[in-house]
Design a protein around this motif. Structure first.
Motif, PDB file in Angstrom:
ATOM      1  N   HIS A  19       0.840  -1.307  -0.150  1.00  0.00           N
ATOM      2  CA  HIS A  19      -0.125  -0.099   0.042  1.00  0.00           C
ATOM      3  C   HIS A  19       0.841   1.224   0.125  1.00  0.00           C
ATOM      4  O   HIS A  19       1.364   1.863   1.088  1.00  0.00           O
ATOM      5  N   HIS A  58       1.877   5.291  -2.570  1.00  0.00           N
ATOM      6  CA  HIS A  58       1.238   5.973  -3.698  1.00  0.00           C
ATOM      7  C   HIS A  58       2.581   6.759  -4.474  1.00  0.00           C
ATOM      8  O   HIS A  58       3.502   7.469  -3.592  1.00  0.00           O
ATOM      9  N   ALA A  96      -1.889   2.410  -4.535  1.00  0.00           N
ATOM     10  CA  ALA A  96      -3.219   2.417  -4.064  1.00  0.00           C
ATOM     11  C   ALA A  96      -4.116   3.663  -4.334  1.00  0.00           C
ATOM     12  O   ALA A  96      -4.973   4.041  -3.548  1.00  0.00           O
ATOM     13  N   LYS A 146     -10.143  -1.533  -5.034  1.00  0.00           N
ATOM     14  CA  LYS A 146     -10.218  -0.625  -3.651  1.00  0.00           C
ATOM     15  C   LYS A 146     -11.637  -0.188  -3.102  1.00  0.00           C
ATOM     16  O   LYS A 146     -12.217   0.447  -4.156  1.00  0.00           O
ATOM     17  N   HIS A 151      -4.620  -0.254   6.961  1.00  0.00           N
ATOM     18  CA  HIS A 151      -4.704   0.673   7.937  1.00  0.00           C
ATOM     19  C   HIS A 151      -4.912   0.159   9.327  1.00  0.00           C
ATOM     20  O   HIS A 151      -5.320   0.577  10.195  1.00  0.00           O
ATOM     21  N   ASP A 154       2.241   3.259   3.246  1.00  0.00           N
ATOM     22  CA  ASP A 154       1.230   4.330   2.847  1.00  0.00           C
ATOM     23  C   ASP A 154       1.980   5.630   2.508  1.00  0.00           C
ATOM     24  O   ASP A 154       1.609   6.668   3.073  1.00  0.00           O
TER      25      ASP A 154
END
Ligand SMILES: [Zn+2]
Length: 314
Positions: free
Chosen positions: A22, A24, A66, A134, A196, A252
């Motif tokens: 996960h 970005h 993600a 997602k 998360h 993340d």
């Protein structure tokens, strides 16, 4: 052995290697890159490629990006970043929390068709295909609008076999609501990753999620509200309880993001919290696990076996 969609084409799951589940490459809002690229900072491609090359040199083979359309997904940027850096990237279909008001009256089946096209044909007129779905809910629980998206994601999954990642709010146990809806849609929860999950230290809740068959995204590092040490302690408790094969550690992290004049976290603060980029996992978290007594054998499997079995559906 299986083949999945990466942004550079079909990828044998044997090639996944060390996978961060996960992350970005870029995060903003729908349309940010073609319309307001200056918000994302200068020399974007150089920044991204340089960052990913460092990750690759440090042993990161694959990342799951993600970023959905409402978070500003730009599939050409992601694909170019993958080509130039050599890091495999899996792109994402589905939707995050910015559900537009004009979704009113739209059905789960309508959404499923859109997501299926992104998985089977390609995203935004390209032939670059999504490899994961997602859906998102946060502290307000699953809103009616998010429920439509979640059911659309479930149906796209049932048609394509592509697995599901759920943005969730673990301190409020929102995963229970999300899984109840997926159960109604008859989704095999072994194809679902609850993300998360390290925003809570409630091991009992996390084991409940695991017991439903799900994978766990321990994917906020360094993260906020819960310290990195507490996050790792939670991960250790789950490893000790026998779930190492279904834990997916990740950061993340946002390589490119909206550069605000008045950011919540300054650039200096961000660098102080994580000077290692995508290598934070190996350099900090794995070191914490070692100190806590987790074996090398388990540490070596952590970002390899779980991601691979989740993505291939074995
Ligand atoms: Zn994210």
């Amino acid at each position: 052995m299986a083949t999945i969609n990466s942004v550079r084409g079909p990828l044998d799951t044997a090639e996944l290697g060390f996978t961060l589940m996960h992350e970005h490459v870029m995060l903003g809002f729908a349309g940010v890159l073609p319309n307001y690229p200056e918000l994302l900072g200068e020399n974007m491609m150089e920044v991204v490629v340089d960052d990913l090359k460092k990750a690759k040199a440090g042993g990161i083979d694959t990342i799951v990006d993600a970023t959905t359309i409402d978070l500003g997904r730009d599939i050409n940027l992601i694909a170019e970043a993958s080509r130039q850096s050599g890091v495999n990237i899996i792109a994402c279909s589905g939707w995050w929390m910015d559900v537009p008001r004009f979704f009113e009256g739209i059905s789960p089946d309508q959404l499923a068709e859109l997501f299926i096209r992104e998985i089977e044909e390609g995203i935004a007129g390209t032939n670059i295909k999504a490899g994961i779905l997602k859906s998102a809910s946060d502290l307000t629980g699953v809103t009616p609008a998010q429920e439509v998206v979640l059911r659309g994601v479930a149906r796209a999954h049932l048609r394509t076999g592509v697995p599901i990642m759920l943005h969730s709010y673990s301190p409020g146990q929102v995963g229970k609501q999300q899984l109840a809806i997926l159960n109604e849609e008859r989704v095999d929860l072994r194809r679902v990753k609850m993300d998360h999950s390290n925003d809570t230290t409630d091991v009992e809740y996390l084991i409940w999620i695991l017991e439903q068959g799900c994978y766990l995204g321990m994917d906020r590092y360094p993260g906020r509200n819960v310290s990195p040490q507490a996050r790792t302690k939670t991960m250790k408790a789950l490893i000790d309880a026998g779930y190492a094969d279904r834990i997916c550690p990740s950061h993340d992290r946002l390589v490119l993001r909206v550069m605000a004049d008045n950011p919540m976290i300054t650039e200096e603060e961000r660098l102080r919290m994580n000077p290692h980029g995508f290598l934070y996992m190996k350099k900090v978290v794995f070191e914490q696990l070692r100190e806590m007594g987790v074996s090398e054998e388990i540490i070596n499997r952590l970002c390899v076996d779980g991601p691979r079995s989740f993505l291939e559906g074995a």
